[in-house]
Every structure is written in structure tokens, then in C-alpha cells.
Design a protein around this motif. Structure first.
Motif, PDB file in Angstrom:
ATOM      1  N   THR A   1      -7.621  -4.880   2.747  1.00 32.05           N
ATOM      2  CA  THR A   1      -6.710  -5.697   1.953  1.00 32.05           C
ATOM      3  C   THR A   1      -7.219  -5.829   0.511  1.00 32.05           C
ATOM      4  OG1 THR A   1      -6.080  -6.895   3.953  1.00 32.05           O
ATOM      5  CG2 THR A   1      -5.575  -7.972   1.875  1.00 32.05           C
TER       6      THR A   1
ATOM      7  N   ALA B   1       0.956   1.761   4.108  1.00 32.83           N
ATOM      8  CA  ALA B   1       0.300   3.053   3.844  1.00 32.83           C
ATOM      9  C   ALA B   1       0.738   4.063   4.903  1.00 32.83           C
ATOM     10  CB  ALA B   1      -1.221   2.889   3.872  1.00 32.83           C
TER      11      ALA B   1
ATOM     12  N   LEU C   1      -0.236   4.577  -1.838  1.00 32.65           N
ATOM     13  CA  LEU C   1      -1.678   4.581  -2.142  1.00 32.65           C
ATOM     14  C   LEU C   1      -2.403   5.569  -1.227  1.00 32.65           C
ATOM     15  CD1 LEU C   1      -2.652   0.808  -2.555  1.00 32.65           C
ATOM     16  CD2 LEU C   1      -2.179   2.488  -4.354  1.00 32.65           C
TER      17      LEU C   1
ATOM     18  N   ALA D   1       0.822  -1.228   0.000  1.00 27.54           N
ATOM     19  CA  ALA D   1       0.000   0.000   0.000  1.00 27.54           C
ATOM     20  C   ALA D   1       0.848   1.267   0.000  1.00 27.54           C
ATOM     21  CB  ALA D   1      -0.933  -0.003   1.208  1.00 27.54           C
TER      22      ALA D   1
ATOM     23  N   LEU E   1      -3.918  -1.411   6.603  1.00 29.17           N
ATOM     24  CA  LEU E   1      -3.284  -0.406   5.733  1.00 29.17           C
ATOM     25  C   LEU E   1      -1.865  -0.099   6.206  1.00 29.17           C
ATOM     26  CD1 LEU E   1      -6.263   2.077   5.141  1.00 29.17           C
ATOM     27  CD2 LEU E   1      -5.353   0.368   3.561  1.00 29.17           C
TER      28      LEU E   1
ATOM     29  N   ALA F   1       0.534  -2.800   5.532  1.00 29.12           N
ATOM     30  CA  ALA F   1       0.868  -2.885   4.103  1.00 29.12           C
ATOM     31  C   ALA F   1       1.700  -1.692   3.648  1.00 29.12           C
ATOM     32  CB  ALA F   1      -0.407  -2.985   3.276  1.00 29.12           C
TER      33      ALA F   1
ATOM     34  N   ILE G   1      -6.514  -2.577  -1.333  1.00 25.37           N
ATOM     35  CA  ILE G   1      -5.108  -2.449  -1.749  1.00 25.37           C
ATOM     36  C   ILE G   1      -4.858  -3.295  -3.007  1.00 25.37           C
ATOM     37  CG2 ILE G   1      -2.714  -2.958  -1.115  1.00 25.37           C
ATOM     38  CD1 ILE G   1      -3.671  -2.599   1.868  1.00 25.37           C
TER      39      ILE G   1
ATOM     40  N   ILE H   1      -5.904   6.255   0.414  1.00 23.81           N
ATOM     41  CA  ILE H   1      -7.095   5.451   0.715  1.00 23.81           C
ATOM     42  C   ILE H   1      -8.051   6.247   1.597  1.00 23.81           C
ATOM     43  CG2 ILE H   1      -7.920   3.271   1.699  1.00 23.81           C
ATOM     44  CD1 ILE H   1      -5.886   2.432  -0.219  1.00 23.81           C
TER      45      ILE H   1
ATOM     46  N   THR I   1      -3.789  -1.620  -6.631  1.00 26.32           N
ATOM     47  CA  THR I   1      -2.510  -1.929  -7.279  1.00 26.32           C
ATOM     48  C   THR I   1      -2.734  -2.661  -8.603  1.00 26.32           C
ATOM     49  OG1 THR I   1      -2.330  -3.877  -5.829  1.00 26.32           O
ATOM     50  CG2 THR I   1      -1.122  -1.913  -5.170  1.00 26.32           C
TER      51      THR I   1
END
Ligand code: DLZ
Length: 160
Positions: free
Chosen positions: A140, A42, A12, A9, A37, A40, A143, A14, A147
Motif C-alpha cells: 500500500t 494492479a 502501475l 494501482a 496490489l 488496488a 502504491i 510493481i 502515484t
């Protein structure tokens, strides 16, 4: 050729759209989504949280957030617990159709993290502080979709 997203992430942007109705559950879903998040990669500054009164209001807020062009994915979080009237069915249907339509209209992926359960107990079981948390799962999915779409769009752009 297989084209798929990743669970990375980083970079990203979000937006979480979170219903306040049944807040004891939706706060747990929000925590689960945020943990997913962060795990991952973010960054805090790339995550926004939009609160709405109930699940019925989620689609419009999700669509407006996505329309800014500054959001890579939206995570929709709510909790519908079946009562004695058909209200549950109307709201669940409106939320599901509305989110689907908002994602199609904006091209921004929107994950469906709205619980539809028969009881508070069932809702709590889906909002545990681990990876089975449906907020975690929805984040999840968001993400992965963001992507995957980035790769797909880059590929389609090369062809055009
Ligand atoms: C009215 C209502 C009811 C009965 N149940 C729920 C629910 O279980 N979960 C939820 O997220 N929202 C519920 N709401 C509120 C509606 O989503 C909406 O906020 C109101 O109808 C106002 O438009």
C-alpha cells in the motif's frame, strides 16, 4: 497546496523482492502484498516477483530491478528474527540502509516490508491474513509513493 498519492494501482508496474529465509513468514507477507496490489487494481502481468536468499540480498536485487526503468515501485519483503548473536543487527541495518540507498540512486520508491522481531510469534502476528499484514502495508505504501511521485514529476516537468 497538498500533493498526495492515491491507492489506485491500475497501470502501475510493481516488483516484489522477497527473501526466502524464514519462508513460512515471507510467503505470508508476499500473499498480503499481492492481495493489496490486486485490491488496488494492479494487473497480474504488471507484477513481478524476485526471490533472494535472505534479507541481506534484498537491496541489490531491488536496485537492479528498479534500474530497468520498467518498474514504478519495489516492495521489499523479508523477516529477521533475533537470535543469540549480533547477526540480526548487521543484516537489519544493511537491509534498511541498502534499500534507502537503492531508492535514492534509482528514484524508484521502495517500501520496507522487512520484519525485525524478537520471536517467531511476533513475526506471525505481523503476517496475518488481513490488512494488518506488513506485506499488505508495504504494498500500500508503494502504491501511494508511486502515484504521488508520478504527480510530482509531472508537475515539476511542467515547470522545467
Ligand atoms: C544468515 C541469516 C541469519 C542468521 N538470519 C536471517 C534472518 O533472520 N532473516 C533473513 O532474511 N536472513 C537471515 N540470514 C541470511 C542473510 O540475509 C543472507 O542471506 C546470508 O548472510 C548470505 O549473504
Amino acid at each position: 497546496m497538498i500533493l498526495e498519492g492515491s491507492l489506485d494501482a491500475r497501470g502501475l508496474r510493481i516488483t516484489l523482492v522477497v527473501a526466502r529465509f524464514n519462508a513460512d513468514i515471507t510467503e505470508r507477507l508476499q500473499r498480503g502484498a499481492l492481495e493489496a496490489l490486486k485490491a488496488a487494481g494492479a494487473k497480474d502481468e504488471d507484477i513481478s516477483i524476485v526471490q533472494v536468499p535472505g534479507s541481506f540480498e534484498i537491496p541489490l536485487a531491488a536496485q537492479v530491478a528498479a534500474s530497468t526503468g520498467e518498474v514504478d515501485a519495489v516492495v521489499c519483503l523479508g523477516c529477521l528474527i533475533k537470535g543469540e548473536t549480533p547477526h540480526f543487527d548487521y543484516i537489519a541495518s544493511a537491509a534498511a540502509h541498502g534499500i534507502t540507498a537503492a531508492a535514492a540512486a534509482t528514484g524508484v520508491p521502495m517500501a520496507f516490508g522487512i520484519l525485525t522481531t524478537n520471536s517467531q510469534e511476533q513475526a506471525l502476528a505481523r503476517a496475518r491474513a488481513d490488512k494488518t499484514n506488513k506485506g499488505w502495508e508495504a504494498a500500500t505504501a508503494a502504491i501511494e509513493m508511486a502515484t504521488m511521485l508520478r504527480t510530482l514529476r509531472a508537475r515539476e516537468g511542467l515547470r522545467a
